[in-house]
Design a protein around this motif. Sequence first.
Motif, PDB file in Angstrom:
ATOM      1  N   GLU A  18      -6.243  -2.056  -6.221  1.00  0.00           N
ATOM      2  CA  GLU A  18      -6.006  -0.991  -6.529  1.00  0.00           C
ATOM      3  C   GLU A  18      -5.153  -0.286  -7.746  1.00  0.00           C
ATOM      4  O   GLU A  18      -5.361   0.718  -8.748  1.00  0.00           O
ATOM      5  N   GLU A  35      -3.637  15.751  13.042  1.00  0.00           N
ATOM      6  CA  GLU A  35      -4.868  14.685  12.109  1.00  0.00           C
ATOM      7  C   GLU A  35      -4.185  13.709  11.246  1.00  0.00           C
ATOM      8  O   GLU A  35      -3.208  14.025  10.331  1.00  0.00           O
ATOM      9  N   ALA A  36      -4.114  12.354  11.785  1.00  0.00           N
ATOM     10  CA  ALA A  36      -3.560  11.186  11.185  1.00  0.00           C
ATOM     11  C   ALA A  36      -4.690  10.661   9.833  1.00  0.00           C
ATOM     12  O   ALA A  36      -5.559  10.405  10.321  1.00  0.00           O
ATOM     13  N   PHE A  37      -3.882  10.068   9.056  1.00  0.00           N
ATOM     14  CA  PHE A  37      -4.332  10.264   8.124  1.00  0.00           C
ATOM     15  C   PHE A  37      -4.140   8.229   7.384  1.00  0.00           C
ATOM     16  O   PHE A  37      -2.573   8.519   6.856  1.00  0.00           O
ATOM     17  N   TRP A  38      -4.716   7.722   7.912  1.00  0.00           N
ATOM     18  CA  TRP A  38      -4.389   6.138   7.256  1.00  0.00           C
ATOM     19  C   TRP A  38      -4.603   5.712   5.861  1.00  0.00           C
ATOM     20  O   TRP A  38      -5.755   5.557   6.036  1.00  0.00           O
ATOM     21  N   GLN A  62      -7.717  11.062  -1.019  1.00  0.00           N
ATOM     22  CA  GLN A  62      -8.393  12.212  -1.191  1.00  0.00           C
ATOM     23  C   GLN A  62      -8.934  12.714   0.046  1.00  0.00           C
ATOM     24  O   GLN A  62      -9.691  14.226   0.167  1.00  0.00           O
ATOM     25  N   ASP A  63      -9.157  12.530   1.520  1.00  0.00           N
ATOM     26  CA  ASP A  63      -9.916  12.925   2.622  1.00  0.00           C
ATOM     27  C   ASP A  63      -8.319  14.217   3.009  1.00  0.00           C
ATOM     28  O   ASP A  63      -8.856  15.051   3.563  1.00  0.00           O
ATOM     29  N   TYR A 114       0.560  -1.080   0.365  1.00  0.00           N
ATOM     30  CA  TYR A 114      -0.192   0.131  -0.040  1.00  0.00           C
ATOM     31  C   TYR A 114       1.348   0.688   0.030  1.00  0.00           C
ATOM     32  O   TYR A 114       0.391   1.879  -0.390  1.00  0.00           O
ATOM     33  N   GLN A 129      -3.617   4.456   1.813  1.00  0.00           N
ATOM     34  CA  GLN A 129      -3.654   5.030   0.093  1.00  0.00           C
ATOM     35  C   GLN A 129      -4.381   5.511  -0.473  1.00  0.00           C
ATOM     36  O   GLN A 129      -5.462   6.433  -1.486  1.00  0.00           O
ATOM     37  N   ASP A 130      -6.076   5.118   0.339  1.00  0.00           N
ATOM     38  CA  ASP A 130      -6.976   5.343  -0.249  1.00  0.00           C
ATOM     39  C   ASP A 130      -7.973   6.441   0.794  1.00  0.00           C
ATOM     40  O   ASP A 130      -8.709   6.682   0.561  1.00  0.00           O
ATOM     41  N   ARG A 131      -6.227   7.212   1.508  1.00  0.00           N
ATOM     42  CA  ARG A 131      -7.762   8.327   2.162  1.00  0.00           C
ATOM     43  C   ARG A 131      -6.363   9.814   1.975  1.00  0.00           C
ATOM     44  O   ARG A 131      -6.762  10.355   2.588  1.00  0.00           O
TER      45      ARG A 131
END
Lengths: 203, 227
Positions: free
Chosen positions: A64, A173-176, A182-183, A15, A178-180
Amino acid sequence: MRDTLEYFFSFRSPYSYISGPRAFDLAKRYNIELVWRGVRPMAMRGQPLPRSKQFYILRDTAREADRLGMPFGKIHDPLGEGVWRCLTIAELAKAQGRLSEFVLAASRASWAEGIDVNLDAPLRAICEKVGLNWNDCVAAIANAEFRQRVEENTARLSQLGQWGVPTFLFRGEAFWGQDRIQDLEAVLTAAGLAAPNAGTIAK
Amino acid sequence: MSAVTEYLRRAVAPRLVVGLSRKRGLQQLRAAFRRALGLRTNIELFFAFDDPYAAIALPGLIEIAAAHNAKLNLLPLIARGIDGDPAATQRSVHAITDSRRLAQRNGRTLARNTPLAAEDCAFLAAWTIAAAQHPNLNSFVADALAQLWFGSDALPSADTYAAIYQQHIGALPPAVTAEHRASLASNTALLKKLGHWESPAARVAGEWYFAHERLVQIDAHLRALGA
């Protein structure tokens, strides 16, 4: 002062591999300083990884990667010393301004080209192709400070209450995943940071 | 470990897993055969009420199943996850933050800020087992999950959810029994036997997806199967 975006990455994570082009591209599209942080793989820090999860990750990454139009599947798992070699050379590449080129090439080698990065000859070819001197790379592999930096990155990920990769950290703020991305991009845009060619990758 | 064993483990095995996952011929043949027999494609969703991702996944999955005339079977879980996972607590905390973002993609707002314990929702899982054959089961579960994660941040009370159960199932919910508990444990065992470990795991014509983040891919898979 420019905002930083921390990007936690493992060479053993497929990922992470498929996140790479989009993650480094963020520094070209947003006014941020991208701080790449190489970490030890889950399997090298006591996280259980049952076979069902390993299989799911491989199958899901294949789907993916196909969706993203990225090559994937001709694998040579770099777990162990191969991972360490890539992590330490990445620290050298960072200092020399060749980070994204090396990270993308080395992870593609393991996950899409079937290259064993534990062997000198193929790893040397990757390094030289992205503009790194092989003797410098050999020294980097033995560089205790580089290994310590990886340990610090791994500890930081844990201190943030995170465990998986790729993980991004922006303003606490954490974004975990590969599909996040966009967030994450929605947050960067809302913060008014969209700006072509304004960002940098930290050395 | 010998060089051959190393190569098998590091290169041959993972390439085989990926290569086989891209071969859809057998799946398509099986789907065509089922269609010829008048059978519907099956989607099995293993889910936990204490998992906010289940509340994100289910409405979309119900729509996709309806659009493809697929049969959506809901299998509730109490126990889930990887045994001895040291990050289990962090995962449940992160799931709240992450679910809030996923909900925002669809203009929804998560009502909870802290994780629920599996036992707090165990009665809902038992009721789902009890109503397994009811035609309105899926709409009950969807409403219950919506109330649980988007309706309020209070601890779930049986009274509130009994009204939802009655509205969809047309009867008062049963008392939770040892048989319900045994069925829930069987669902966990079945999930592991079939090759997954977590909620919300959707098995679509034999292929696994994390339903909350792969609805588009599930839809595409069903379309590719001609379902």
